[in-house]
Design a protein around this motif. Sequence first.
Motif, PDB file in Angstrom:
ATOM      1  N   CYS A  59       3.751   2.016   2.521  1.00 32.45           N
ATOM      2  CA  CYS A  59       4.938   1.473   2.904  1.00 32.45           C
ATOM      3  C   CYS A  59       6.252   2.082   3.028  1.00 32.45           C
ATOM      4  O   CYS A  59       7.204   1.961   3.693  1.00 32.45           O
ATOM      5  CB  CYS A  59       5.087   0.031   2.581  1.00 32.45           C
ATOM      6  SG  CYS A  59       3.955  -1.409   3.345  1.00 32.45           S
ATOM      7  N   SER A  66       6.208  -3.731   7.841  1.00 35.91           N
ATOM      8  CA  SER A  66       6.243  -4.585   6.748  1.00 35.91           C
ATOM      9  C   SER A  66       7.289  -5.567   6.654  1.00 35.91           C
ATOM     10  O   SER A  66       7.203  -6.707   6.244  1.00 35.91           O
ATOM     11  CB  SER A  66       5.910  -3.772   5.207  1.00 35.91           C
ATOM     12  OG  SER A  66       6.022  -4.621   4.340  1.00 35.91           O
ATOM     13  N   VAL A 105       0.996  -6.429   8.014  1.00 34.63           N
ATOM     14  CA  VAL A 105       0.552  -5.272   7.096  1.00 34.63           C
ATOM     15  C   VAL A 105       1.176  -4.164   7.249  1.00 34.63           C
ATOM     16  O   VAL A 105       1.371  -3.803   8.735  1.00 34.63           O
ATOM     17  CB  VAL A 105      -1.094  -5.318   6.942  1.00 34.63           C
ATOM     18  CG1 VAL A 105      -1.680  -6.420   6.750  1.00 34.63           C
ATOM     19  CG2 VAL A 105      -1.510  -4.837   8.628  1.00 34.63           C
ATOM     20  N   GLY A 106       1.227  -3.110   6.284  1.00 31.82           N
ATOM     21  CA  GLY A 106       2.073  -2.090   6.488  1.00 31.82           C
ATOM     22  C   GLY A 106       1.053  -0.927   6.937  1.00 31.82           C
ATOM     23  O   GLY A 106       0.975   0.030   6.131  1.00 31.82           O
ATOM     24  N   ARG A 107       0.711  -0.900   8.137  1.00 35.57           N
ATOM     25  CA  ARG A 107       0.109   0.235   8.629  1.00 35.57           C
ATOM     26  C   ARG A 107       0.772   0.950   9.529  1.00 35.57           C
ATOM     27  O   ARG A 107       1.561   0.590  10.489  1.00 35.57           O
ATOM     28  CB  ARG A 107      -1.141  -0.250   9.560  1.00 35.57           C
ATOM     29  CG  ARG A 107      -2.317  -0.773   8.732  1.00 35.57           C
ATOM     30  CD  ARG A 107      -3.671  -0.770   9.361  1.00 35.57           C
ATOM     31  NE  ARG A 107      -4.557  -1.757   8.809  1.00 35.57           N
ATOM     32  CZ  ARG A 107      -4.846  -3.152   8.902  1.00 35.57           C
ATOM     33  NH1 ARG A 107      -4.104  -3.532   9.946  1.00 35.57           N
ATOM     34  NH2 ARG A 107      -5.623  -3.692   8.333  1.00 35.57           N
TER      35      ARG A 107
END
Lengths: 162, 633
Positions: free
Chosen positions: B320, B329, B334-336
């Motif tokens: 992130c 995020s 979700v931090g993709r």
Amino acid sequence: MSVAQTAETEAIDYSELNRIIEEDYGNDQENLIMILQAIQRKYNYLPGAALNYLSTKIGIPLSRIYEVATFYSTFSLQPRGRNIISICLGTACHVRGAERVKERITENLHIADGETSEDMRFTLESVRCIGCCSLGPVVKINEDTYGRIAPDEVDKILDQYE
Amino acid sequence: MKIQSVKDLEQISQLYGKKLYAPEGIKVNVGMASCGIAAGAQAAYDKALEAYPDGKGVAICQTGCIGFCEEEPLVEILSLGKPRVIYHHVTEDKIVDVIASYQAGEFNKKQIMGQMRDPRSVLEDGVENPLADVTPIDGIPVFEDNPFYSSQVKVAMRNCGYIDPDSIEEYIARRGYVAFLNALQDMQPAEIIEVIKASGLRGRGGGGFPTGIKWATCAKHKGQRAIICNADEGDPGAYMDRSILEGDPHSVLEGMLIAAVAIGSSNGYIYVRNEYPLAVKRLLTAIRQAEEYGLLGDNIAGSDFSFHIKISTGAGAFVCGESTALMASLEGKVGRPRAKYVHTVEKGFRNQPSNLNNVETYANVPAIMLKGASWFAGMGTEHSKGTKVFSLVGKIKNTGLVEVPMGISLRDIVFTIGGGVPKKKVFKAVQTGGPSGGCIPERFLDLPVDYQKLTEVGAIMGSGGMIVMDQDTCMVDVARYFVDFLKEESCGQCNPCREGLKQMLEILTRICDGEGREGDIELLEEVGSMMQKFSLCGLGTSAPNPVLTTILYFRDEYEAHIRDKKCPSGVCKNLFHYEIDPEACTGCRMCFRKCPQEAISGEKKKAHSIDQQLCIKCGICYDVCKFNAVTIR
């Protein structure tokens, strides 16, 4: 443990949950991560029933909440111990021997990283740098931070926690 | 009171400047950043409060981190017309005594780290030094002459350790918010951007992208622009952003405000990592205070400019820190990361133009605006301007945060400022730039610190973590450590990163276990170069750096593991054992008493020996032996 199973074992305070979701975080989907953190602060983990309720309330499918809860490492879907041991495995702690401290904890409590002791006394979690590098190796138990720990000091520290 | 002009700020400054620099009674500043608190500052602070409740002429105050972490807890005591003294290792059992001795005018050399002679910040050139007329104490070293301190120039950290982070008035007393009001009331947005461009400021979070160009590009794109601060300081071993947020949160808010005026935005976001609860608390206080003074909120200083800042916390995901993952995020997802065919300055958070800078970058902005671009550009090298904060950690005497002009040599940082490696051990390497950085060996220590120069030797500036390693650090183990870290933190959506890290970890683990094969080194190089070329985001493309640089500079250690089945540094357990050198052993029994396995035997004052069957290689005997008799074989 499935989400449904957890649901049966935990009594959820729905008015409190409502307060968190609505008053503290404005029922806003963008605040999902912070709402989950608030729930975990209250129950020490994320009970399935609370997630089910949150899903309906905020309008995010349970699958997506589950995706977020499993992606970020701070969330636990299973009950954790009364005391959380966070051992820092950041680089500064690593080169100063954190691995040996961790081995000592594992030997003493018979729990590996991420596991909880059978008597629910301790959960061992490794963290990546809490920013106290000058004190490495660092172990945090609940809110107490212990710095410059030698492996042979571990027993004495753990004894202080019931 | 709502602030309308620089004049209003000056009024506050005059009132609080006296309290800050020349208090009537005695002012005790306890260094209360996370690391100070962990070292016992909270207990000391509580003890002092108990001993001196309000009204006795002794004010117990808090401040941030002055940077000298090794000496924590640090306490500074000052009073009108009296010297300003910094005491070190002030734990709860000592603080009352320390205050009493200052009151009595007795100065115990042992308790004192130094006396400060000039507490002014870089922004206070025109202000008279409040200590100019104070006679120094004989025989007490001057703080500014300490080698740890003398090469430093505090710009981003100008207020850390000097003000109470929970007091906006003390921030204003050191010329806080003047740059913002100037920018808002007297400058065109394009002029502000020109100043930042001319200063040569580059992103302090890792990428090193020119800040002014980023601002200009973001300003060009239409939409609901967002000003985002990246406080997801994930690199292990780097903690300058935490220190700035905990010690001087207003400098970051002011930097963001100036960016907002320049780019044209009313929405600010600070994304703070979950591991920094104190930083969040102090930011929330700072935001509330700025709102009360009308420096944040609607129609700031009577203008039509409005700006609001929201704090979001992360939840433990290294990836992130990558801009697109961070923005996902922030949206509660979700931090993709995503591929950046379209840059975030055009479409980022909520698909709107977004300007993302890190904490240290924003903290520099007010200083540049006040002192001018040429002042900032006057420090550093051709391509790297200004100062940079480094966290000096690992096997180093003076652990701490140091802010130095760019271009200073690594040797100066490690040996002059850092005091070198402790316990007479030998320096081996310094690792810069976190898990995506590289290990720099002794022979490159004269390299100037500069974005380009560090890249040329395979390392990066990164966020400024410097982890010093000595003879007891195994470079193969270090590479394995970073790959293990990154494997856990890889988001898993692109093949090269997910599979590449898994394969590299398997190979490195078998080398560390003594099962390395001929050709493993070449295989690591091949996998690494594939990842550099084909990974989706910066995490994957830079992930092989620690492996490739350790192979490049410490190939002999890899070969010793693979061919000779030896770990020369005594880290990889299958590849060494401890022996006691009978010549060096004095029979002091220290190791005998400390061994948890009772594997050591021998008579008093005679050479001891280790039972290899019982030994678990915990290394306690190696650490405790004062005569270097325990050796690695």
